[in-house]
Design a protein around this motif. Structure first.
Motif, PDB file in Angstrom:
ATOM      1  N   TRP A 187      25.725 -35.900  20.407  1.00 32.56           N
ATOM      2  CA  TRP A 187      24.925 -35.961  19.186  1.00 32.56           C
ATOM      3  C   TRP A 187      25.449 -37.134  18.359  1.00 32.56           C
ATOM      4  O   TRP A 187      26.490 -37.054  17.731  1.00 32.56           O
ATOM      5  CB  TRP A 187      25.046 -34.658  18.404  1.00 32.56           C
ATOM      6  N   PHE A 188      24.727 -38.252  18.396  1.00 34.21           N
ATOM      7  CA  PHE A 188      25.120 -39.457  17.672  1.00 34.21           C
ATOM      8  C   PHE A 188      24.032 -39.750  16.656  1.00 34.21           C
ATOM      9  O   PHE A 188      22.970 -40.270  16.985  1.00 34.21           O
ATOM     10  CB  PHE A 188      25.292 -40.623  18.639  1.00 34.21           C
ATOM     11  N   ALA A 189      24.279 -39.364  15.405  1.00 32.80           N
ATOM     12  CA  ALA A 189      23.226 -39.426  14.399  1.00 32.80           C
ATOM     13  C   ALA A 189      23.830 -39.520  13.012  1.00 32.80           C
ATOM     14  O   ALA A 189      25.043 -39.392  12.826  1.00 32.80           O
ATOM     15  CB  ALA A 189      22.332 -38.189  14.497  1.00 32.80           C
ATOM     16  N   ILE A 226      29.277 -32.762  22.474  1.00 26.39           N
ATOM     17  CA  ILE A 226      30.138 -33.154  21.363  1.00 26.39           C
ATOM     18  C   ILE A 226      29.297 -33.655  20.195  1.00 26.39           C
ATOM     19  O   ILE A 226      28.214 -34.210  20.374  1.00 26.39           O
ATOM     20  CB  ILE A 226      31.175 -34.224  21.757  1.00 26.39           C
ATOM     21  N   ASP A 227      29.835 -33.424  19.024  1.00 27.71           N
ATOM     22  CA  ASP A 227      29.199 -33.858  17.779  1.00 27.71           C
ATOM     23  C   ASP A 227      29.850 -35.166  17.344  1.00 27.71           C
ATOM     24  O   ASP A 227      31.024 -35.191  16.974  1.00 27.71           O
ATOM     25  CB  ASP A 227      29.379 -32.785  16.708  1.00 27.71           C
ATOM     26  N   ALA A 228      29.090 -36.249  17.426  1.00 29.67           N
ATOM     27  CA  ALA A 228      29.574 -37.552  16.983  1.00 29.67           C
ATOM     28  C   ALA A 228      28.788 -38.011  15.759  1.00 29.67           C
ATOM     29  O   ALA A 228      28.444 -39.188  15.619  1.00 29.67           O
ATOM     30  CB  ALA A 228      29.480 -38.584  18.102  1.00 29.67           C
ATOM     31  N   SER A 231      30.514 -40.418  10.088  1.00 33.37           N
ATOM     32  CA  SER A 231      31.173 -39.997   8.855  1.00 33.37           C
ATOM     33  C   SER A 231      30.557 -40.701   7.653  1.00 33.37           C
ATOM     34  O   SER A 231      29.856 -41.714   7.787  1.00 33.37           O
ATOM     35  CB  SER A 231      32.661 -40.315   8.917  1.00 33.37           C
ATOM     36  N   ALA A 232      30.847 -40.179   6.470  1.00 31.25           N
ATOM     37  CA  ALA A 232      30.376 -40.821   5.242  1.00 31.25           C
ATOM     38  C   ALA A 232      30.924 -42.238   5.137  1.00 31.25           C
ATOM     39  O   ALA A 232      30.241 -43.152   4.662  1.00 31.25           O
ATOM     40  CB  ALA A 232      30.788 -39.988   4.030  1.00 31.25           C
ATOM     41  N   THR A 233      32.156 -42.435   5.589  1.00 31.37           N
ATOM     42  CA  THR A 233      32.760 -43.773   5.536  1.00 31.37           C
ATOM     43  C   THR A 233      32.013 -44.738   6.434  1.00 31.37           C
ATOM     44  O   THR A 233      31.731 -45.883   6.040  1.00 31.37           O
ATOM     45  CB  THR A 233      34.236 -43.699   5.963  1.00 31.37           C
ATOM     46  N   ALA A 234      31.677 -44.301   7.649  1.00 30.32           N
ATOM     47  CA  ALA A 234      30.948 -45.163   8.576  1.00 30.32           C
ATOM     48  C   ALA A 234      29.554 -45.484   8.047  1.00 30.32           C
ATOM     49  O   ALA A 234      29.083 -46.624   8.146  1.00 30.32           O
ATOM     50  CB  ALA A 234      30.856 -44.500   9.940  1.00 30.32           C
ATOM     51  N   ALA A 259      30.834 -49.447  12.660  1.00 32.71           N
ATOM     52  CA  ALA A 259      31.806 -48.426  12.272  1.00 32.71           C
ATOM     53  C   ALA A 259      31.470 -47.081  12.907  1.00 32.71           C
ATOM     54  O   ALA A 259      32.355 -46.371  13.409  1.00 32.71           O
ATOM     55  CB  ALA A 259      31.863 -48.296  10.752  1.00 32.71           C
ATOM     56  N   ALA A 260      30.204 -46.712  12.891  1.00 31.87           N
ATOM     57  CA  ALA A 260      29.778 -45.459  13.510  1.00 31.87           C
ATOM     58  C   ALA A 260      29.965 -45.507  15.026  1.00 31.87           C
ATOM     59  O   ALA A 260      30.363 -44.515  15.653  1.00 31.87           O
ATOM     60  CB  ALA A 260      28.328 -45.159  13.165  1.00 31.87           C
ATOM     61  N   HIS A 261      29.672 -46.641  15.622  1.00 30.31           N
ATOM     62  CA  HIS A 261      29.865 -46.790  17.071  1.00 30.31           C
ATOM     63  C   HIS A 261      31.338 -46.632  17.432  1.00 30.31           C
ATOM     64  O   HIS A 261      31.674 -46.026  18.467  1.00 30.31           O
ATOM     65  CB  HIS A 261      29.341 -48.148  17.539  1.00 30.31           C
ATOM     66  N   GLY A 262      32.228 -47.161  16.605  1.00 29.03           N
ATOM     67  CA  GLY A 262      33.649 -47.025  16.864  1.00 29.03           C
ATOM     68  C   GLY A 262      34.099 -45.575  16.824  1.00 29.03           C
ATOM     69  O   GLY A 262      34.876 -45.126  17.678  1.00 29.03           O
ATOM     70  N   GLU A 263      33.608 -44.827  15.831  1.00 34.99           N
ATOM     71  CA  GLU A 263      33.945 -43.400  15.742  1.00 34.99           C
ATOM     72  C   GLU A 263      33.449 -42.641  16.972  1.00 34.99           C
ATOM     73  O   GLU A 263      34.178 -41.823  17.549  1.00 34.99           O
ATOM     74  CB  GLU A 263      33.319 -42.793  14.488  1.00 34.99           C
ATOM     75  N   ALA A 264      32.203 -42.908  17.353  1.00 31.98           N
ATOM     76  CA  ALA A 264      31.625 -42.217  18.507  1.00 31.98           C
ATOM     77  C   ALA A 264      32.407 -42.538  19.771  1.00 31.98           C
ATOM     78  O   ALA A 264      32.661 -41.648  20.601  1.00 31.98           O
ATOM     79  CB  ALA A 264      30.161 -42.594  18.670  1.00 31.98           C
TER      80      ALA A 264
END
Length: 280
Positions: A187-189, A226-228, A231-234, A259-264
Motif C-alpha cells: 500500500w503506497f499512497a 505492508i503499509d507504506a 509520512s507527513a514529513t515525506a 522522500a516518499a519513495h525512499g520511505e517505501a
C-alpha cells in the motif's frame, strides 16, 4: 502524444520492452537471469518525474536486479492481459505488487482499454439502465466518468461502487494466483487504508475505493501485505527532487516524491529480505 515523448526532455526513463509485451516499461532494461525481483504497479511504481523510484532504491539495498513493470494508471487488467509480464513475474524470486485503485478495470458496468486501463471504452447495457439519460460518449477516462456519476447520481453511483470493489477483489485474486510466486502487496499512497465501513459515494484519493475491508478479502493470497503510507514529513517535501517541465507541475504535485519513495523502499527491502531469508 505519448507520455515518453512529452517528458523526454525533462527526465530520461530509458523506456524498454520485455519479451513480446507491447508496453514500454521504465529502464534501463534488466537481464532476467538468476534471482531477480519483479515490481508490478501503476504510475508511482513507474516513478513518473522521480529520478530513482522505489524499485531502483530496493535494488540498491538488496543487491538483486529489480525489474520495474510499473505502468501508467495500470489496474490488474494491464498485467493479466500481458503474458510477457506474467511470465517474468512467474520466474522472479519474489514479486512486489503496488495496490491499484478499483476504477481502472473492466466490470459488469463498463469496459476499459486492456492495456491503458484508465481509458473508458464503453458502457454495458446494465450501466445504461442504471444511469438512464447519461451520454457516455462524452467520457474517455474512468476518473472523469466516475466523478460525474458520483456528483450527479450519488445513490445509483453507490451501487456501481460496490460492483467495482467486488470486481477488484476477484481480479486481484486472479492476478496473485496466476503469478504463483511470493507476492508482497504494498500500500503506497498518501492515505492509510480506510477502516471497515468507511467511504461514501464520492471520489477520493488513490487507490480509489480500496478499503481495509476489501484488502482483507484477498488475504491470505499475498505472502505479505505492508503499509507504506507516506509520512507527513515525506508529503510535506512535495515535489522536491522531482524532474518535470513547468507545464507538468500540477501532475507532479499529485504524485509521490522522492522522500516518499525512499520511505517505501526501506520498508519493502526489509520485508523482502525477511521473506527470502525464510525461503532459505
Amino acid at each position: 502524444m505519448s507520455f515518453e515523448k512529452r517528458s523526454a526532455a525533462a527526465l530520461d526513463y530509458f523506456p524498454c520492452h520485455y519479451g513480446r509485451s507491447r508496453n514500454l516499461f521504465r529502464g534501463p532494461r534488466k537481464r532476467m537471469e538468476g534471482d531477480y525481483i519483479a515490481f508490478l504497479g501503476g504510475t508511482d511504481t513507474y516513478g513518473r518525474f522521480v529520478p530513482r523510484p522505489f524499485p531502483a532504491l530496493v535494488e540498491d539495498r538488496l543487491g538483486l536486479p529489480c525489474v520495474n513493470f510499473g505502468w501508467m494508471n495500470a489496474g490488474p487488467d494491464a498485467f493479466l492481459n500481458d503474458e510477457a509480464v506474467l511470465a517474468a513475474a512467474q520466474g522472479a524470486r519474489a514479486v512486489v505488487l503496488q495496490v491499484p485503485g478499483a476504477q481502472n478495470l473492466t466490470n459488469r458496468y463498463y469496459a476499459v482499454h486492456p492495456r491503458r486501463n484508465d481509458r473508458f471504452v464503453e458502457a454495458s447495457e446494465l450501466m445504461r439502465r442504471l444511469f438512464p439519460g447519461v451520454d457516455f460518449t462524452e467520457y474517455h477516462f474512468t476518473r472523469h466518468l466516475l466523478g460525474a456519476l458520483a456528483a450527479g447520481h450519488p445513490e445509483r453511483f453507490a451501487i456501481l461502487k460496490v460492483e467495482l470493489q467486488a470486481a477488484w477483489v476477484a481480479r486481484m485474486g486472479e492476478l496473485i494466483d496466476r503469478i504463483g510466486r511470493p507476492v508482497l502487496l504494498v500500500w503506497f499512497a498518501r492515505r492509510a487504508p480506510e477502516p471497515v465501513g468507511a467511504g461514501g459515494p464520492e471520489i477520493g484519493r488513490d487507490p480509489l475505493f480500496v478499503t481495509a475491508e476489501i484488502l482483507a478479502q484477498i488475504a491470505p493470497r499475498p505472502a505479505s501485505v505492508i503499509d507504506a503510507t507516506a509520512s507527513a514529513t515525506a508529503l510535506a517535501a512535495g515535489t522536491a527532487g522531482m524532474v518535470f517541465a513547468d507545464i507538468e507541475a500540477p501532475a507532479a504535485a499529485e504524485l509521490m516524491g522522492p522522500a516518499a519513495h525512499g520511505e517505501a523502499a526501506e520498508r519493502i527491502a526489509a520485508h523482502l529480505a525477511d521473506m527470502m531469508a525464510l525461503e532459505g
